[in-house]
Structures are given as C-alpha cells and as structure tokens.
Design a protein around this motif. Structure first.
Motif, PDB file in Angstrom:
ATOM      1  N   SER A 193       0.902  -1.284   0.010  1.00  0.00           N
ATOM      2  CA  SER A 193       0.032  -0.152   0.097  1.00  0.00           C
ATOM      3  C   SER A 193       0.658   1.382   0.007  1.00  0.00           C
ATOM      4  O   SER A 193       0.597   2.073  -0.604  1.00  0.00           O
ATOM      5  N   LEU A 194       2.115   1.249   0.574  1.00  0.00           N
ATOM      6  CA  LEU A 194       2.933   2.432   0.963  1.00  0.00           C
ATOM      7  C   LEU A 194       3.339   2.665  -0.724  1.00  0.00           C
ATOM      8  O   LEU A 194       3.596   3.561  -1.068  1.00  0.00           O
ATOM      9  N   LEU A 195       3.827   1.478  -1.231  1.00  0.00           N
ATOM     10  CA  LEU A 195       4.539   1.599  -2.616  1.00  0.00           C
ATOM     11  C   LEU A 195       3.483   1.909  -3.416  1.00  0.00           C
ATOM     12  O   LEU A 195       3.704   2.929  -4.574  1.00  0.00           O
ATOM     13  N   GLN A 196       2.258   1.694  -3.730  1.00  0.00           N
ATOM     14  CA  GLN A 196       1.166   2.337  -4.355  1.00  0.00           C
ATOM     15  C   GLN A 196       0.921   3.772  -3.885  1.00  0.00           C
ATOM     16  O   GLN A 196       0.601   4.551  -5.015  1.00  0.00           O
ATOM     17  N   LYS A 197       0.916   4.132  -2.751  1.00  0.00           N
ATOM     18  CA  LYS A 197       0.670   5.424  -2.327  1.00  0.00           C
ATOM     19  C   LYS A 197       1.690   6.458  -2.842  1.00  0.00           C
ATOM     20  O   LYS A 197       1.154   7.544  -3.301  1.00  0.00           O
ATOM     21  N   TYR A 198       2.761   5.886  -3.035  1.00  0.00           N
ATOM     22  CA  TYR A 198       3.852   7.288  -3.782  1.00  0.00           C
ATOM     23  C   TYR A 198       4.321   6.705  -4.884  1.00  0.00           C
ATOM     24  O   TYR A 198       5.085   7.069  -5.561  1.00  0.00           O
ATOM     25  N   HIS A 199       3.512   5.815  -5.770  1.00  0.00           N
ATOM     26  CA  HIS A 199       3.666   5.285  -7.030  1.00  0.00           C
ATOM     27  C   HIS A 199       5.044   4.934  -7.344  1.00  0.00           C
ATOM     28  O   HIS A 199       5.871   5.280  -8.236  1.00  0.00           O
ATOM     29  N   VAL A 200       5.681   3.987  -6.405  1.00  0.00           N
ATOM     30  CA  VAL A 200       6.919   3.520  -6.586  1.00  0.00           C
ATOM     31  C   VAL A 200       6.900   2.169  -7.600  1.00  0.00           C
ATOM     32  O   VAL A 200       6.192   1.416  -7.333  1.00  0.00           O
ATOM     33  N   SER A 201       7.706   2.205  -8.532  1.00  0.00           N
ATOM     34  CA  SER A 201       7.855   1.034  -9.089  1.00  0.00           C
ATOM     35  C   SER A 201       9.139   0.433  -9.412  1.00  0.00           C
ATOM     36  O   SER A 201       9.150  -0.783  -9.590  1.00  0.00           O
ATOM     37  N   LEU A 202      10.210   1.011  -8.670  1.00  0.00           N
ATOM     38  CA  LEU A 202      11.226   0.421  -8.664  1.00  0.00           C
ATOM     39  C   LEU A 202      12.057   0.321  -7.072  1.00  0.00           C
ATOM     40  O   LEU A 202      11.845   1.575  -6.711  1.00  0.00           O
ATOM     41  N   VAL A 203      12.412  -0.467  -6.725  1.00  0.00           N
ATOM     42  CA  VAL A 203      13.156  -0.475  -5.468  1.00  0.00           C
ATOM     43  C   VAL A 203      14.422  -0.772  -5.330  1.00  0.00           C
ATOM     44  O   VAL A 203      14.741  -1.850  -5.960  1.00  0.00           O
ATOM     45  N   LEU A 248       6.840  -9.103  -4.258  1.00  0.00           N
ATOM     46  CA  LEU A 248       6.179  -8.107  -4.519  1.00  0.00           C
ATOM     47  C   LEU A 248       6.406  -7.558  -5.863  1.00  0.00           C
ATOM     48  O   LEU A 248       5.932  -6.912  -6.397  1.00  0.00           O
ATOM     49  N   GLY A 249       7.471  -8.384  -6.193  1.00  0.00           N
ATOM     50  CA  GLY A 249       7.865  -7.867  -7.794  1.00  0.00           C
ATOM     51  C   GLY A 249       8.930  -8.975  -8.342  1.00  0.00           C
ATOM     52  O   GLY A 249       8.609  -9.955  -7.897  1.00  0.00           O
ATOM     53  N   LYS A 250       9.663  -8.560  -9.193  1.00  0.00           N
ATOM     54  CA  LYS A 250      10.803  -9.221  -9.570  1.00  0.00           C
ATOM     55  C   LYS A 250      12.148  -8.513  -9.535  1.00  0.00           C
ATOM     56  O   LYS A 250      12.132  -7.271  -9.704  1.00  0.00           O
ATOM     57  N   LEU A 251      13.070  -9.328  -9.458  1.00  0.00           N
ATOM     58  CA  LEU A 251      14.589  -8.823  -9.601  1.00  0.00           C
ATOM     59  C   LEU A 251      14.871  -8.450 -11.181  1.00  0.00           C
ATOM     60  O   LEU A 251      14.854  -9.367 -11.780  1.00  0.00           O
ATOM     61  N   LEU A 252      15.299  -7.167 -11.068  1.00  0.00           N
ATOM     62  CA  LEU A 252      15.504  -6.775 -12.780  1.00  0.00           C
ATOM     63  C   LEU A 252      16.948  -6.613 -12.748  1.00  0.00           C
ATOM     64  O   LEU A 252      17.491  -6.963 -13.896  1.00  0.00           O
ATOM     65  N   ILE A 304      18.087  -4.168  -7.604  1.00  0.00           N
ATOM     66  CA  ILE A 304      16.831  -3.491  -8.225  1.00  0.00           C
ATOM     67  C   ILE A 304      15.646  -4.254  -8.517  1.00  0.00           C
ATOM     68  O   ILE A 304      15.773  -5.248  -9.437  1.00  0.00           O
ATOM     69  N   TYR A 305      14.883  -4.000  -7.648  1.00  0.00           N
ATOM     70  CA  TYR A 305      13.373  -4.918  -7.864  1.00  0.00           C
ATOM     71  C   TYR A 305      12.375  -3.862  -8.619  1.00  0.00           C
ATOM     72  O   TYR A 305      12.275  -2.547  -8.325  1.00  0.00           O
ATOM     73  N   LYS A 306      11.534  -4.499  -9.676  1.00  0.00           N
ATOM     74  CA  LYS A 306      10.389  -3.844  -9.947  1.00  0.00           C
ATOM     75  C   LYS A 306       9.264  -4.576  -9.391  1.00  0.00           C
ATOM     76  O   LYS A 306       8.999  -5.678  -9.426  1.00  0.00           O
ATOM     77  N   VAL A 307       8.499  -3.584  -8.870  1.00  0.00           N
ATOM     78  CA  VAL A 307       7.295  -3.946  -7.960  1.00  0.00           C
ATOM     79  C   VAL A 307       6.110  -3.566  -8.671  1.00  0.00           C
ATOM     80  O   VAL A 307       6.118  -2.672  -9.433  1.00  0.00           O
ATOM     81  N   ASP A 308       5.009  -4.435  -8.677  1.00  0.00           N
ATOM     82  CA  ASP A 308       3.792  -4.196  -9.131  1.00  0.00           C
ATOM     83  C   ASP A 308       2.745  -3.059  -8.593  1.00  0.00           C
ATOM     84  O   ASP A 308       2.987  -2.852  -7.310  1.00  0.00           O
ATOM     85  N   GLU A 310      14.625  -7.614   3.079  1.00  0.00           N
ATOM     86  CA  GLU A 310      14.716  -7.809   1.547  1.00  0.00           C
ATOM     87  C   GLU A 310      13.969  -8.840   0.766  1.00  0.00           C
ATOM     88  O   GLU A 310      13.559  -8.548  -0.314  1.00  0.00           O
ATOM     89  N   GLY A 311      13.942 -10.040   1.626  1.00  0.00           N
ATOM     90  CA  GLY A 311      12.964 -11.209   0.694  1.00  0.00           C
ATOM     91  C   GLY A 311      11.664 -10.663   0.553  1.00  0.00           C
ATOM     92  O   GLY A 311      11.211 -11.088  -0.483  1.00  0.00           O
ATOM     93  N   LYS A 312      10.927  -9.981   1.096  1.00  0.00           N
ATOM     94  CA  LYS A 312       9.475  -9.706   0.831  1.00  0.00           C
ATOM     95  C   LYS A 312       9.686  -8.911  -0.700  1.00  0.00           C
ATOM     96  O   LYS A 312       8.444  -9.181  -1.372  1.00  0.00           O
ATOM     97  N   PHE A 313      10.559  -8.446  -1.109  1.00  0.00           N
ATOM     98  CA  PHE A 313      10.476  -7.658  -2.423  1.00  0.00           C
ATOM     99  C   PHE A 313      10.414  -8.900  -3.524  1.00  0.00           C
ATOM    100  O   PHE A 313       9.963  -8.730  -4.775  1.00  0.00           O
TER     101      PHE A 313
END
Length: 64
Positions: A17-27, A48-52, A60-64, A42-45
C-alpha cells in the motif's frame, strides 16, 4: 517513517500500500539502504515484484 516501513516492515500488505501510495515502481537496495535500514526485510520484495538487476549485493526490484 513510511519509507523506513517500506524497507523494514514484515507486513507485505502495508508495504504494497505504501509503494502504491507513492507510485513506486522500482526499489533499489544497496549499501546505503542496508546501512540506513538496519531491519531491512529484503526477501519480501521477491514476493512483491521481480528482480531486474543484481551486481554483487546491489539489487533493483520492479514492484507491481
């Protein structure tokens, strides 16, 4: 505090929800993030997405 929660929280629903709130697409997780967020979850990412990109311990993770 919310950025800290994004990196350290074990609650994936809160993190998402925080990632969506701030429109984060890359971690980015590198040395600075590991030093600043000592409770880094770190494991939760992987769920939540995929390792780019990875080079050594930098990721760097791309999160949905």
């Amino acid at each position: 505090e919310e950025i800290k929660a994004m990196y350290e929280s074990n609650d994936t629903t809160l993190t998402k929800s925080l990632l969506q709130k701030y429109h984060v697409s890359l971690v980015f997780i590198g040395d600075l993030e590991r030093q600043k967020y000592t409770g880094l979850n770190e494991g939760k990412f992987n769920g939540l997405g995929k390792l780019l990109f990875q080079s050594g311990m930098t990721k760097i993770y791309k999160v949905d």
